[in-house]
Write a protein that holds these residues in place. Sequence first.
Motif, PDB file in Angstrom:
ATOM      1  N   GLN A   8     -16.732 120.975  -5.126  1.00 36.91           N
ATOM      2  CA  GLN A   8     -16.583 122.230  -5.852  1.00 36.91           C
ATOM      3  C   GLN A   8     -15.473 123.085  -5.238  1.00 36.91           C
ATOM      4  O   GLN A   8     -14.686 123.722  -5.948  1.00 36.91           O
ATOM      5  CB  GLN A   8     -17.899 123.000  -5.841  1.00 36.91           C
ATOM      6  N   ALA A  39     -17.675 131.993 -11.186  1.00 38.78           N
ATOM      7  CA  ALA A  39     -17.073 132.002 -12.515  1.00 38.78           C
ATOM      8  C   ALA A  39     -15.610 132.431 -12.485  1.00 38.78           C
ATOM      9  O   ALA A  39     -14.832 132.075 -13.371  1.00 38.78           O
ATOM     10  CB  ALA A  39     -17.864 132.929 -13.443  1.00 38.78           C
ATOM     11  N   GLU A  71     -15.157 123.947 -14.201  1.00 36.80           N
ATOM     12  CA  GLU A  71     -16.358 124.487 -14.842  1.00 36.80           C
ATOM     13  C   GLU A  71     -17.262 123.365 -15.342  1.00 36.80           C
ATOM     14  O   GLU A  71     -18.494 123.459 -15.247  1.00 36.80           O
ATOM     15  CB  GLU A  71     -15.973 125.403 -15.997  1.00 36.80           C
ATOM     16  N   MET A  72     -16.663 122.300 -15.852  1.00 40.65           N
ATOM     17  CA  MET A  72     -17.462 121.178 -16.353  1.00 40.65           C
ATOM     18  C   MET A  72     -18.251 120.530 -15.220  1.00 40.65           C
ATOM     19  O   MET A  72     -19.442 120.219 -15.381  1.00 40.65           O
ATOM     20  CB  MET A  72     -16.550 120.136 -17.014  1.00 40.65           C
ATOM     21  N   TYR A 113     -19.207 121.892 -12.412  1.00 36.39           N
ATOM     22  CA  TYR A 113     -20.252 122.821 -11.978  1.00 36.39           C
ATOM     23  C   TYR A 113     -21.468 122.750 -12.899  1.00 36.39           C
ATOM     24  O   TYR A 113     -22.614 122.621 -12.432  1.00 36.39           O
ATOM     25  CB  TYR A 113     -19.690 124.240 -11.951  1.00 36.39           C
ATOM     26  N   LYS A 114     -21.233 122.802 -14.204  1.00 35.48           N
ATOM     27  CA  LYS A 114     -22.349 122.796 -15.156  1.00 35.48           C
ATOM     28  C   LYS A 114     -23.071 121.456 -15.177  1.00 35.48           C
ATOM     29  O   LYS A 114     -24.302 121.407 -15.185  1.00 35.48           O
ATOM     30  CB  LYS A 114     -21.840 123.152 -16.557  1.00 35.48           C
ATOM     31  N   VAL A 115     -22.295 120.364 -15.181  1.00 38.77           N
ATOM     32  CA  VAL A 115     -22.922 119.038 -15.225  1.00 38.77           C
ATOM     33  C   VAL A 115     -23.768 118.795 -13.979  1.00 38.77           C
ATOM     34  O   VAL A 115     -24.896 118.284 -14.062  1.00 38.77           O
ATOM     35  CB  VAL A 115     -21.848 117.937 -15.372  1.00 38.77           C
ATOM     36  N   ILE A 149     -25.228 120.985 -12.086  1.00 39.81           N
ATOM     37  CA  ILE A 149     -26.428 121.827 -12.146  1.00 39.81           C
ATOM     38  C   ILE A 149     -27.440 121.232 -13.115  1.00 39.81           C
ATOM     39  O   ILE A 149     -28.644 121.110 -12.807  1.00 39.81           O
ATOM     40  CB  ILE A 149     -26.073 123.261 -12.570  1.00 39.81           C
ATOM     41  N   TYR A 150     -26.973 120.842 -14.312  1.00 38.60           N
ATOM     42  CA  TYR A 150     -27.891 120.297 -15.315  1.00 38.60           C
ATOM     43  C   TYR A 150     -28.539 119.010 -14.831  1.00 38.60           C
ATOM     44  O   TYR A 150     -29.753 118.816 -14.977  1.00 38.60           O
ATOM     45  CB  TYR A 150     -27.153 120.044 -16.630  1.00 38.60           C
ATOM     46  N   THR A 156     -29.701 130.476 -10.206  1.00 32.30           N
ATOM     47  CA  THR A 156     -28.414 129.781 -10.281  1.00 32.30           C
ATOM     48  C   THR A 156     -27.566 130.320 -11.423  1.00 32.30           C
ATOM     49  O   THR A 156     -26.348 130.453 -11.309  1.00 32.30           O
ATOM     50  CB  THR A 156     -28.638 128.269 -10.462  1.00 32.30           C
ATOM     51  N   PHE A 157     -28.225 130.639 -12.543  1.00 29.66           N
ATOM     52  CA  PHE A 157     -27.499 131.153 -13.712  1.00 29.66           C
ATOM     53  C   PHE A 157     -27.609 132.671 -13.822  1.00 29.66           C
ATOM     54  O   PHE A 157     -27.482 133.224 -14.919  1.00 29.66           O
ATOM     55  CB  PHE A 157     -28.037 130.497 -14.987  1.00 29.66           C
ATOM     56  N   SER A 216     -24.495 134.416 -15.274  1.00 27.82           N
ATOM     57  CA  SER A 216     -24.350 134.144 -16.707  1.00 27.82           C
ATOM     58  C   SER A 216     -25.358 134.958 -17.520  1.00 27.82           C
ATOM     59  O   SER A 216     -25.035 135.479 -18.597  1.00 27.82           O
ATOM     60  CB  SER A 216     -24.545 132.649 -16.981  1.00 27.82           C
TER      61      SER A 216
END
Length: 315
Positions: free
Chosen positions: A149, A173, A182-183, A185-187, A189-190, A242-243, A246
């Motif tokens: 990251q 962010a 960003e991709m 980071y999101k992937v 986390i998910y 975590t979010f 957002s």
Amino acid sequence: MLPTNVTFWISPEERALSAAFIAIVSNIFLVVNGVMLFTLRSKRMFRETSRYMLLYNLLLGDTLQLALGLLLYLFNVSRVMMAYDLCIVLSMLSGLTSRISPMMLVIMSLERYVAVCHPLRHASVMTVRNTTAAVITVWVVGFLNAFIQGLLMLLFRADKMESLLNTYNCNNANFFFVPVSEMYYKVSIYVLFITASLSILFSYVGVVVEARSAATDKSSTRKALNTLLLHLLQLGLCLLSTFFSSIMTYLATLMSWVTTVRVQLFLFVCVFLLPRCLSSLIYGLRDENIRVVIMGRLCCHLKVSVGTVKIAHAS
């Protein structure tokens, strides 16, 4: 990561009061976690039992995350200008600590599953060596994720560099200048939270099925089910924290800035601070071994204090 620039839309007096409140609550939680960490290292039984070894690392990750969150919050409220490189380092550390808790919850849930569903194999599976290997794996995966990251945060356009040498708002962010950052980071986390949720649910279902067996210890099974439900609650709170940025960005579009800031402070305590102390409260109250040690230390200190007062009066 918490900090957002909405804190600049309230008066200096209200900002100072909110910062003082957050600092006091955070330090109380840090002291509670510190007592638990010290307790878990004070006895050989705790150091050589898989369940307590996992709990120690869960608390360590939560405590580091709490300290980082408090530091970034105070920097943001005080409008301290932070160097871009320092912000990247803090972001990497925050990314590391935020992923330790979910992974530790997975291993702790599987440990409870093995203890209830395969009690005869528990001692051979959850050895000190295997537990140590699992803990090291979790921290290594966390470090690798934070390192990747951090590298992706450096992949920004040259025309942004001059404006980012210093920043008031250290937030992940703010560093998503390329889509791949960003991709990733999101992937990550998910994938982490979906895997963790499925693992805990698998453990819960396994214990429920085992609970129907006549040979099962109903008391220990009920405790295991309650523990797994608490792990699932902790995981959900970790996901919300975590979010957090957002969520606050979305709420800011629905409410006035002042209302958003006040909601932010309330949610920060409930979603970010409290979950970091939840493990200490849960295990400190529910686990008899830990409770006995903590109460013993408190009573010992109390007796020493009372004895000191009596001697002082006698003299």
